[in-house]
Design a protein around this motif. Structure first.
Motif, PDB file in Angstrom:
ATOM      1  N   GLY A  84       0.774  -1.358   0.117  1.00 50.78           N
ATOM      2  CA  GLY A  84       0.069   0.107   0.285  1.00 50.78           C
ATOM      3  C   GLY A  84       0.864   1.391  -0.221  1.00 50.78           C
ATOM      4  N   GLY A  85       0.193   2.887  -0.536  1.00 52.31           N
ATOM      5  CA  GLY A  85       1.143   3.624  -0.718  1.00 52.31           C
ATOM      6  C   GLY A  85       1.446   4.143   0.279  1.00 52.31           C
ATOM      7  N   ALA A  86       0.176   4.068   1.885  1.00 45.42           N
ATOM      8  CA  ALA A  86       0.572   4.952   2.895  1.00 45.42           C
ATOM      9  C   ALA A  86       1.963   4.284   3.733  1.00 45.42           C
ATOM     10  CB  ALA A  86      -0.416   4.069   4.242  1.00 45.42           C
ATOM     11  N   TYR A  87       2.935   2.899   2.839  1.00 37.63           N
ATOM     12  CA  TYR A  87       3.747   2.653   3.431  1.00 37.63           C
ATOM     13  C   TYR A  87       4.796   3.801   3.503  1.00 37.63           C
ATOM     14  CZ  TYR A  87       1.885  -1.719   5.065  1.00 37.63           C
ATOM     15  OH  TYR A  87       0.737  -2.425   5.957  1.00 37.63           O
ATOM     16  N   GLN A  88       5.064   4.452   2.557  1.00 38.87           N
ATOM     17  CA  GLN A  88       5.798   5.677   1.627  1.00 38.87           C
ATOM     18  C   GLN A  88       5.536   6.852   1.959  1.00 38.87           C
ATOM     19  OE1 GLN A  88       8.155   3.490   0.465  1.00 38.87           O
ATOM     20  NE2 GLN A  88       6.821   1.425   0.467  1.00 38.87           N
ATOM     21  N   THR A  89       5.271   6.931   3.166  1.00 37.72           N
ATOM     22  CA  THR A  89       4.845   8.404   3.552  1.00 37.72           C
ATOM     23  C   THR A  89       6.665   9.436   4.224  1.00 37.72           C
ATOM     24  OG1 THR A  89       4.245   7.635   5.573  1.00 37.72           O
ATOM     25  CG2 THR A  89       2.524   8.513   4.527  1.00 37.72           C
ATOM     26  N   GLY A  90       6.882   8.379   3.999  1.00 40.88           N
ATOM     27  CA  GLY A  90       8.381   8.873   4.332  1.00 40.88           C
ATOM     28  C   GLY A  90       8.919   9.266   3.112  1.00 40.88           C
ATOM     29  N   LYS A  91       8.513   9.015   2.064  1.00 43.56           N
ATOM     30  CA  LYS A  91       9.864   9.090   0.996  1.00 43.56           C
ATOM     31  C   LYS A  91       8.917  10.112   0.233  1.00 43.56           C
ATOM     32  CE  LYS A  91      10.514   5.507  -1.860  1.00 43.56           C
ATOM     33  NZ  LYS A  91      11.776   5.314  -1.708  1.00 43.56           N
ATOM     34  N   ASN A  92       8.065  10.280   0.397  1.00 45.07           N
ATOM     35  CA  ASN A  92       6.537  11.527   0.198  1.00 45.07           C
ATOM     36  C   ASN A  92       5.842  11.219   0.701  1.00 45.07           C
ATOM     37  OD1 ASN A  92       5.395  13.662  -1.434  1.00 45.07           O
ATOM     38  ND2 ASN A  92       6.716  13.856  -3.210  1.00 45.07           N
ATOM     39  N   ALA A  93       5.199  12.595   1.168  1.00 42.08           N
ATOM     40  CA  ALA A  93       4.003  12.841   2.196  1.00 42.08           C
ATOM     41  C   ALA A  93       2.773  12.682   1.668  1.00 42.08           C
ATOM     42  CB  ALA A  93       4.280  14.318   2.593  1.00 42.08           C
ATOM     43  N   ALA A  94       2.940  12.907   0.057  1.00 43.35           N
ATOM     44  CA  ALA A  94       1.325  12.724  -1.139  1.00 43.35           C
ATOM     45  C   ALA A  94       0.907  11.302  -0.861  1.00 43.35           C
ATOM     46  CB  ALA A  94       1.781  12.978  -2.496  1.00 43.35           C
ATOM     47  N   PHE A  95       2.241  10.588  -0.370  1.00 42.51           N
ATOM     48  CA  PHE A  95       1.879   8.660  -0.840  1.00 42.51           C
ATOM     49  C   PHE A  95       0.570   8.650   0.723  1.00 42.51           C
ATOM     50  CE2 PHE A  95       5.536   8.214  -2.379  1.00 42.51           C
ATOM     51  CZ  PHE A  95       4.803   6.775  -3.733  1.00 42.51           C
ATOM     52  N   GLN A  96       0.896   9.343   1.394  1.00 39.69           N
ATOM     53  CA  GLN A  96      -0.571   9.243   2.246  1.00 39.69           C
ATOM     54  C   GLN A  96      -2.072   9.841   1.689  1.00 39.69           C
ATOM     55  OE1 GLN A  96      -0.361   9.329   6.312  1.00 39.69           O
ATOM     56  NE2 GLN A  96      -3.135   8.999   5.827  1.00 39.69           N
ATOM     57  N   PHE A  97      -2.319  10.546   0.720  1.00 43.27           N
ATOM     58  CA  PHE A  97      -3.291  10.913  -0.090  1.00 43.27           C
ATOM     59  C   PHE A  97      -3.728   9.916  -0.520  1.00 43.27           C
ATOM     60  CE2 PHE A  97      -2.428  15.174   1.659  1.00 43.27           C
ATOM     61  CZ  PHE A  97      -2.891  15.220   2.302  1.00 43.27           C
ATOM     62  N   VAL A  98      -3.004   9.161  -1.343  1.00 44.04           N
ATOM     63  CA  VAL A  98      -3.103   7.631  -1.492  1.00 44.04           C
ATOM     64  C   VAL A  98      -3.519   6.242  -0.868  1.00 44.04           C
ATOM     65  CG1 VAL A  98      -2.226   8.692  -4.050  1.00 44.04           C
ATOM     66  CG2 VAL A  98      -0.712   7.122  -3.136  1.00 44.04           C
ATOM     67  N   GLY A  99      -2.783   6.739  -0.061  1.00 43.49           N
ATOM     68  CA  GLY A  99      -3.171   5.319   1.416  1.00 43.49           C
ATOM     69  C   GLY A  99      -4.145   5.285   1.672  1.00 43.49           C
ATOM     70  N   ASP A 100      -4.546   6.888   1.978  1.00 39.93           N
ATOM     71  CA  ASP A 100      -5.673   6.813   3.495  1.00 39.93           C
ATOM     72  C   ASP A 100      -5.565   8.006   3.493  1.00 39.93           C
ATOM     73  OD1 ASP A 100      -8.100   6.642   4.874  1.00 39.93           O
ATOM     74  OD2 ASP A 100      -6.850   5.181   5.881  1.00 39.93           O
ATOM     75  N   LEU A 101      -6.782   8.582   2.852  1.00 32.93           N
ATOM     76  CA  LEU A 101      -7.208  10.400   3.145  1.00 32.93           C
ATOM     77  C   LEU A 101      -7.628  10.586   4.709  1.00 32.93           C
ATOM     78  CD1 LEU A 101      -7.557  13.075   1.891  1.00 32.93           C
ATOM     79  CD2 LEU A 101     -10.013  12.053   1.066  1.00 32.93           C
ATOM     80  N   MET A 102      -8.410   9.869   4.875  1.00 33.82           N
ATOM     81  CA  MET A 102      -9.258   9.986   7.253  1.00 33.82           C
ATOM     82  C   MET A 102      -9.917  10.423   6.481  1.00 33.82           C
ATOM     83  SD  MET A 102      -5.715   8.841   8.755  1.00 33.82           S
ATOM     84  CE  MET A 102      -6.829   7.210   9.548  1.00 33.82           C
ATOM     85  N   GLY A 103     -11.186  10.368   7.191  1.00 33.92           N
ATOM     86  CA  GLY A 103     -12.485  10.990   7.192  1.00 33.92           C
ATOM     87  C   GLY A 103     -13.299  11.722   5.889  1.00 33.92           C
ATOM     88  N   GLY A 104     -13.064  11.404   4.637  1.00 34.08           N
ATOM     89  CA  GLY A 104     -12.853  11.748   3.357  1.00 34.08           C
ATOM     90  C   GLY A 104     -14.134  11.167   2.696  1.00 34.08           C
ATOM     91  N   TYR A 105     -14.098  10.289   2.720  1.00 35.05           N
ATOM     92  CA  TYR A 105     -15.477   9.780   1.875  1.00 35.05           C
ATOM     93  C   TYR A 105     -16.169   8.349   2.927  1.00 35.05           C
ATOM     94  CZ  TYR A 105     -12.514  10.721  -2.335  1.00 35.05           C
ATOM     95  OH  TYR A 105     -11.714  11.922  -2.905  1.00 35.05           O
ATOM     96  N   ASP A 106     -17.498   8.412   2.477  1.00 31.24           N
ATOM     97  CA  ASP A 106     -17.848   7.265   3.807  1.00 31.24           C
ATOM     98  C   ASP A 106     -18.033   6.144   3.106  1.00 31.24           C
ATOM     99  OD1 ASP A 106     -19.235  10.166   5.208  1.00 31.24           O
ATOM    100  OD2 ASP A 106     -20.435   9.799   3.709  1.00 31.24           O
ATOM    101  N   THR A 107     -17.749   6.222   1.608  1.00 31.02           N
ATOM    102  CA  THR A 107     -17.749   4.686   1.280  1.00 31.02           C
ATOM    103  C   THR A 107     -16.585   4.307   0.322  1.00 31.02           C
ATOM    104  OG1 THR A 107     -19.267   5.441  -0.869  1.00 31.02           O
ATOM    105  CG2 THR A 107     -20.486   4.920   1.263  1.00 31.02           C
TER     106      THR A 107
END
Length: 338
Positions: free
Chosen positions: A89-112
């Motif tokens: 998963g992309g969230a494991y790469q946030t140390g490489k670029n913070a942008a991977f957070q937003f492809v790994g888990d936006l958190m609190g954004g979408y309902d489904t």
């Protein structure tokens, strides 16, 4: 005689004009899931789908339970040719670029998960994310989303106000920032420490996984409150391949891999939706109280989460681009106001 000559000439021309096919390929792919895990079993089905459809043109060598390198190192292993593709998963790469957070888990954004998938395929999500992956010499093939995670608690979590002072196990990263912003007390700890911490009262609850997975972990033998359906986290796994490997495939090979992955990803979401619903029905007969937050409370959580979103969006230009793409699409769906 003339007709025979014409047919022979036509056949020869067809052979000469026929496109050359690449040699059969073998793809080495690692996932963090175990072979006996439901998602691990579905990934095995995906690999079989690709191999069957390609009639031997593609062989997939799957490595389960991060058996080649550590989960967080899978992406780099694919970049460097130790593996060909990464199915973590992309969230494991946030140390490489913070942008991977937003492809790994936006958190609190979408309902489904379906809204989240629609950003990828019907918003400009795939194009926005692809720039990030390509900049790292990787190609994003697709996602798999199992749906919203549930918070488990020893005390009621009926709405936004119940987060104040709530101590819970949290994974590291943006989640801790969001919950701190909302008045909760996230404590980063390893998965293995959750049970002792709950039993001794060090924490009031835990963010672990989806409802059905939490049942499997035994959390509701200890605590009797949970959010369902969840609202705070919906992690996305990915399939990403070394870009040179991907570009070296034929269009037919790429299409088969992409199409089979979409089948896999939607079945993962459907299966987990069914499993969570069955778990919810069973838990309620066993005295566990489930809380479906109101639209107003979800909106309040989302508003608080945006503070952390913006902070992470400012970390890199790529993070800002992907966050703005999410925000535009969430606004289209009516989940964010202008």
């Amino acid at each position: 005689m003339k007709l025979t000559s014409v047919l022979k000439a036509s056949a020869l021309a067809a052979v000469v004009a026929a496109p050359a096919f690449a040699d059969p390929i073998t793809l080495r792919i690692q996932t963090h899931y175990a072979t006996e895990h439901p998602t691990g079993k579905m990934i095995a089905t995906w690999a079989d789908d690709v191999q069957t459809m390609s009639e031997g043109d593609i062989t997939i060598e799957m490595f389960y339970s991060s058996s080649v390198v550590a989960t967080t190192e899978t992406f780099d292993a694919a970049i460097n040719g130790i593996l060909d593709c990464d199915a973590t998963g992309g969230a494991y790469q946030t140390g490489k670029n913070a942008a991977f957070q937003f492809v790994g888990d936006l958190m609190g954004g979408y309902d489904t998960p379906w809204q989240y998938y629609s950003w990828l395929y019907y918003g400009d999500g795939l194009a926005a994310a692809q720039k990030l992956y390509n900049a790292n010499d990787m190609q994003l093939i697709g996602w798999s989303l199992y749906g919203q995670e549930s918070l488990s608690s020893s005390k009621p979590l009926a709405g936004f106000a119940d987060l104040k002072g709530w101590k819970f196990r949290s994974p590291p990263g943006m989640e801790t920032e969001i919950f701190e912003e909302l008045g909760a007390s996230p404590i980063v700890m390893d998965f293995t420490e959750i049970f002792t911490a709950l039993e001794t009262g060090i924490i009031d609850g835990a963010d672990a996984s989806g409802l059905a997975n939490n049942v499997g972990l035994g959390l509701y033998d200890i605590v009797k409150h949970a959010t369902y359906p969840g609202f705070h986290s919906m992690p996305a796994d990915h399939l990403a391949c070394n870009k040179a490997v991907w570009d070296g495939m034929t269009e037919a090979q790429r299409r088969m891999i992409e199409t089979a992955w979409q089948k896999l990803s939607f079945h993962i979401a459907l299966a987990n939706e069914k499993n969570n619903a069955e778990a919810a029905a069973k838990l309620q007969t066993e005295g566990v109280t489930l809380y479906d937050w109101s639209a107003e409370d979800r909106a309040a959580f989302r508003k608080g989460a945006q503070v952390a979103w913006e902070r992470w969006g400012d970390k890199t230009p790529e993070a800002r681009d992907i966050l703005e793409s999410h925000k535009a699409y969430l606004t289209q769906l009516g989940l964010l106001s202008e």
